[in-house]
Design an enzyme around this catalytic site. Structure first.
Site, mmCIF file in Angstrom:
data_model
loop_
_atom_site.group_PDB
_atom_site.id
_atom_site.type_symbol
_atom_site.label_atom_id
_atom_site.label_comp_id
_atom_site.label_asym_id
_atom_site.label_seq_id
_atom_site.Cartn_x
_atom_site.Cartn_y
_atom_site.Cartn_z
ATOM 1 C CE LYS A 52 -3.824 -2.356 2.408
ATOM 2 N NZ LYS A 52 -4.585 -2.903 3.551
ATOM 3 C CD GLN A 96 -3.358 -4.135 6.634
ATOM 4 O OE1 GLN A 96 -3.291 -3.131 5.804
ATOM 5 N NE2 GLN A 96 -3.801 -5.366 6.149
ATOM 6 C CG ASP A 119 -9.604 -0.373 4.838
ATOM 7 O OD1 ASP A 119 -9.326 -0.633 3.532
ATOM 8 O OD2 ASP A 119 -8.840 -0.876 5.781
#
Ligand code: NAD
Length: 300
Positions: A52, A96, A119
């Protein structure tokens, strides 16, 4: 059979994003900024975060990795989330997953300011998606939508079978597919997803094979290697394989290989379109995070 080349499409989208961000910066505005929170040392998570960060650098998004040891408490992580919510220099951030077992993931996700939730996992964004309101959509369903659109694979009137009911993939994917197009996602390039007839299957579904055999499109996100076999897929179907499982492989230098949820070699010859693993959905997920970050930046 056409291979849905997520790697190639993601590269094209990154080039588009780079052009857009260069144009923004040329006007004197700062570049978009993404923060990535990672807790502990899960090797798969560290690889995802590294990928990422690399993708952000490629398009001109400033990215900051914020790492904590496993020992961080839920209360301390909530404080960090509050700091990120208040930081005006950060347009979006992700935590994450997975988190260590002593931290409740839902508690953390619910504390993220939904405007920075790139997200797309906060109850606010998920609720807005369900209601057909503009929202930040979870990266993997967004990436799959983009992939289908860019290959002009229409979903309208089609029977789509989604295998998996997770909050990250299965549920939001099913919602995007069944609702009217263009409601939540910014307008996609070609045939947008939506207007499909959707069946959601999961680990307690008793007749998976029979249901899959009626599918025009199968999207599988189960984390179960080779779950979808050739006898479950009808001729001319489209198969999207989200699964990524590390399986031991003595012939690989790393000692493992990545396996999808589809028995690719047997299924591919029957398909009109199919994604490979790796190189299908994975790169699309990462590029969707970049798109979501730019979307959050543009809204600030
Ligand atoms: P999850 O474990 O939260 O959910 C798995 C779902 O699959 C569950 O709803 C379960 O009911 C269903 N399932 C499991 N076994 C089944 C079976 N035998 N038959 C029918 N349904 C079954 O997983 P997740 O977070 O949605 O991820 C699923 C997979 O996708 C994992 O391999 C994960 O690594 C991968 N993933 C890939 C990407 C990507 O970018 N390619 C992104 C997210 C997740």
């Amino acid at each position: 059979m056409t291979l849905l080349d997520g790697k190639q499409i993601a590269a094209e989208i990154r080039a588009e994003l780079r052009t857009q961000i260069e144009a923004i910066v040329a006007t004197g505005r700062r570049a978009p900024k993404l923060a990535i929170v990672i807790v502990g040392h899960n090797p798969a998570s560290e690889t995802y975060v590294a990928n990422k960060l690399k993708a952000c650098a490629e398009v001109g998004i400033c990215a900051e990795k914020i790492a904590f040891e496993d020992s961080i408490t839920e209360a301390q992580l909530l404080e960090e989330v509050a700091k990120l919510n208040a930081d005006n220099d950060i347009d979006g951030y992700i935590v994450q997953l997975p988190l260590p077992s002593h931290i409740n993931e839902q508690t953390i996700l619910s504390a993220i300011d939904y405007r920075k939730d790139v997200d797309g996992l906060t109850p606010e964004n998920v609720g807005r998606t369900v209601q057909g309101l503009p929202s930040i959509v979870s990266a993997t369903p967004r990436g799959i939508s983009e992939l289908l659109s860019r290959y002009h694979i229409a979903t309208e009137g089609k029977h789509v079978v989604v295998i998996g009911r997770s909050n990250i993939v299965g549920k939001p994917m099913a919602i995007l597919l069944m609702q009217r197009p263009y409601l939540t996602l910014p307008r996609l390039s070609a045939a947008a997803v939506g207007n499909a007839t959707v069946t959601i299957c999961h680990s307690k579904t008793s007749n998976l094979k029979q249901i899959c055999l009626t599918a025009d499109i199968i999207i599988v996100a189960a984390g179960s290697p080779a779950l979808v076999t050739a006898d479950m897929v009808r001729e001319g179907a489209t198969v999207i394989d989200v699964g990524i499982t590390r399986v031991e492989d003595a012939n690989s230098p790393k000692g493992y290989r990545l396996a999808g949820d589809v028995d690719f070699d047997a299924v591919a010859p029957k398909c009109a379109f199919i994604t490979p693993v790796p190189g299908g959905v994975g790169p699309m997920t990462i590029v969707s995070l970049l798109q979501n970050t730019l979307q959050a930046y543009n809204k600030q």
